[in-house]
Design an enzyme around this catalytic site. Structure first.
Site, PDB file in Angstrom:
ATOM      1  N   ASP A 206     -45.290  43.163 128.829  1.00 46.19           N
ATOM      2  CA  ASP A 206     -44.170  44.064 129.037  1.00 46.19           C
ATOM      3  C   ASP A 206     -43.466  43.746 130.354  1.00 46.19           C
ATOM      4  O   ASP A 206     -44.117  43.478 131.363  1.00 46.19           O
ATOM      5  CB  ASP A 206     -44.700  45.503 129.047  1.00 46.19           C
ATOM      6  CG  ASP A 206     -43.604  46.541 129.113  1.00 46.19           C
ATOM      7  OD1 ASP A 206     -42.774  46.585 128.195  1.00 46.19           O
ATOM      8  OD2 ASP A 206     -43.587  47.304 130.094  1.00 46.19           O
ATOM      9  N   ASP A 333     -37.647  49.371 121.224  1.00 47.50           N
ATOM     10  CA  ASP A 333     -36.796  49.806 122.335  1.00 47.50           C
ATOM     11  C   ASP A 333     -35.306  49.825 122.009  1.00 47.50           C
ATOM     12  O   ASP A 333     -34.514  50.257 122.841  1.00 47.50           O
ATOM     13  CB  ASP A 333     -36.999  48.887 123.550  1.00 47.50           C
ATOM     14  CG  ASP A 333     -38.243  49.233 124.351  1.00 47.50           C
ATOM     15  OD1 ASP A 333     -38.654  50.413 124.326  1.00 47.50           O
ATOM     16  OD2 ASP A 333     -38.805  48.336 124.995  1.00 47.50           O
TER      17      ASP A 333
END
Length: 537
Positions: A206, A333
């Site tokens: 991430d 996302d």
């Protein structure tokens, strides 16, 4: 290294990775939240697609302020998802089906409930005092610089115990770790070793370009791009020159790669989040002994044109011929691509198939997000149904990420589309999504699901489509065209109007929709495409 051993160690090159959002995949215990046992139950579906690996979004213990991206323990499983034994059983089942297992690693920041942060904030002299990014206020009491949080407001939070500010790129409950401290690096690498020894095949990293910040904490300059009044967040109004993308990141990625190399056929894919240099960073981060793969948000936005797709792919390989990209059109996302690009399509199915054929014939590896294989679009949610802090903080624009995170739809006739038997699920399942379930498409010849299986089978069977060079053809809008390896020509009509292409040599269709071939002439209907073999191949 023998050829077969080399192929096994490079399994990730050209691989297709299926992203599972654990909260929304399958609930096994009736609490309305997906879990590891549910994932294990549904792995046969994933394997039937013909993908190579799964990637699980975070499953570690967490207060869930940001749905698991705020980690409070890096070497255990959150009780809402199950236990370490459940994880081991899932890995065994995946490996038995020929699927590699990758897990999300959130290294840039932890939860503020992590014991190390609680110790760090207790004083300026404790053993963990320098494990997070702390700074004194300016003389007027304001934050040390102008850095902004992605989730709104300044990226600095005052702590009354230390009488200092701590830095957080995201929520204030997600303090950034201090990578300038070698002990922090060592500890994070040890947590990754824990999972490697447990049998995982790799990591999705991430915000991989957020690990280091400028040691001098210099102000970010204004964004020089023409963001104008369209910027939804103050964060977008800055050029993040000093708050991320620091050169020290490269040395840490080399350390991380050395750890992976100890374990043989393991891999990494890094998320590069940047509005200015993401393609360049992807190349830089995957060159040499750093990341195996990287992806950015370059193909996760509204742009849908041959020029855009060509420019992004070419820019990567021109800038990093030894690097390797991982392309994606959707993830947890961003709005799902079939809805994002709807105005360019004749209908939902046609756009879903066109997008799949294009993505799965790009040079590089590929990430597919759960539900893509059904042609899903985002769920429309009311404010009171939201859980995403980004959506809540910026309502009504942008609407946040919950719309793409709603539960996977398995059975159109079952409560909650077969995701859960709970009276209420963590996010709702609504009729537009429920009608697009696995049960309504499995075994149906012309369904989106059937096309994904066919396209994935073709990619897996043809080395040219998996690892062959991609060479673009100079074609007029709205057609995107390229060659893959020595054997294939791929043509895509990115519009709702018919188009025609004249090629230099005859081709035959390997897989096509709304397309007819007559020797060297290819006629493409609205959203038509063809994955074609050269006649001489």
């Amino acid at each position: 290294m023998a050829k077969s051993a080399k192929a096994e160690s490079d399994w990730w090159r050209g691989a297709v990775i299926y992203q599972i959002y654990p909260r929304s995949f399958q609930d096994s215990d009736g609490d309305g939240i997906g879990d590891l046992k549910g994932i294990t139950r549904r792995l046969d579906h994933v394997a039937s697609l013909g993908v190579d690996a799964i990637w699980l979004s975070p499953i570690f213990p967490s207060p869930m302020k940001d749905m698991g991206y705020d980690v409070s323990d890096y070497t255990d499983i959150d009780p809402s998802f199950g236990t370490l034994a459940d994880f081991d059983a899932m890995v065994d089942k995946a490996h038995g089906l020929g699927l590699k297992v990758m897990i999300d690693q959130v290294l840039s920041h932890s939860s503020d409930k992590h014991p190390f942060f609680e110790e760090s904030r207790s004083s300026r002299t404790n053993p963990k005092a320098d494990w997070y990014v702390w700074a004194d206020p300016k003389l007027d009491g304001s934050p040390p610089n102008n850095w902004m949080s992605i989730f709104g407001g300044p990226a600095w939070e005052w702590d009354t115990r230390r009488k200092q500010y701590y830095f957080h790129n995201f929520l204030k409950e997600q303090p950034d770790l201090n990578f300038h401290n070698p002990e922090v690096q060592d500890w994070l690498l040890d947590t990754m070793r824990f999972w490697l020894e447990r049998g995982v095949d790799g990591f999705r990293l991430d915000t991989v370009n957020f690990y280091f910040q400028d040691k001098l904490l210099r102000d970010n300059p204004a964004n020089y791009l023409p963001w104008g009044p369209t910027a939804a967040r103050p964060y977008d109004m800055q050029y993040c020159l000093f708050s991320k993308n620091q050169p020290e990141n490269l040395q840490f990625l080399e350390r991380l790669r050395a750890l992976l190399d100890e374990f043989g056929a393991r891999t990494t894919v890094g998320e590069v989040g940047d509005t200015h240099h993401s393609i360049e960073l992807m190349g830089q981060y995957t060159s040499g002994k750093r990341l195996h793969m990287a992806y950015s948000f370059e193909l996760l936005g509204p742009d849908f044109s041959p020029a855009h797709f060509r420019s992004r792919v070419q820019a990567f390989f021109d800038g990093a011929p030894e690097g390797w990209p991982c392309w994606a059109f959707s993830n947890h996302d961003v709005p799902r691509h079939v809805g994002r690009w709807a105005k360019h399509g004749t209908n939902q199915d046609a756009l879903a198939k066109l997008s799949a054929a294009m993505l799965l014939s790009f040079e590089g590896s590929v990430c597919l997000y759960q539900g893509e294989e059904l042609g899903q679009v985002d769920t429309e949610l009311a404010f009171e149904e939201l859980t995403d802090p980004q959506g809540i903080n910026f309502w009504p624009e942008p609407v946040g990420r919950d719309g793409c995170r709603t539960p996977m739809t398995w059975d159109a006739k079952a409560p909650n589309a077969g995701f859960s038997n709970a009276n209420r699920t963590w996010l709702p399942v609504k009729p537009p999504q429920q009608t697009r379930s696995v049960s309504t498409q499995d075994g149906v010849k012309n369904s989106v699901l059937a096309f994904y299986r066919a396209m994935l089978a073709l990619r897996r069977a043809e080395p040219d489509l998996r690892t062959g060079d991609q060479r673009f053809l100079d074609l007029a809008e709205p057609v995107l065209g390229y060659e893959r390896g020595d054997g294939f020509v791929c043509l895509f009509n990115l519009s709702a109007k018919a188009a025609e292409v004249s090629l230099k040599q005859p081709v035959t269709a390997a897989l096509a929709e709304a397309a007819t071939i007559s020797g060297k002439t290819v006629k493409l209907g609205p959203n038509g495409f063809v994955i074609a073999r050269r006649a001489s191949a």
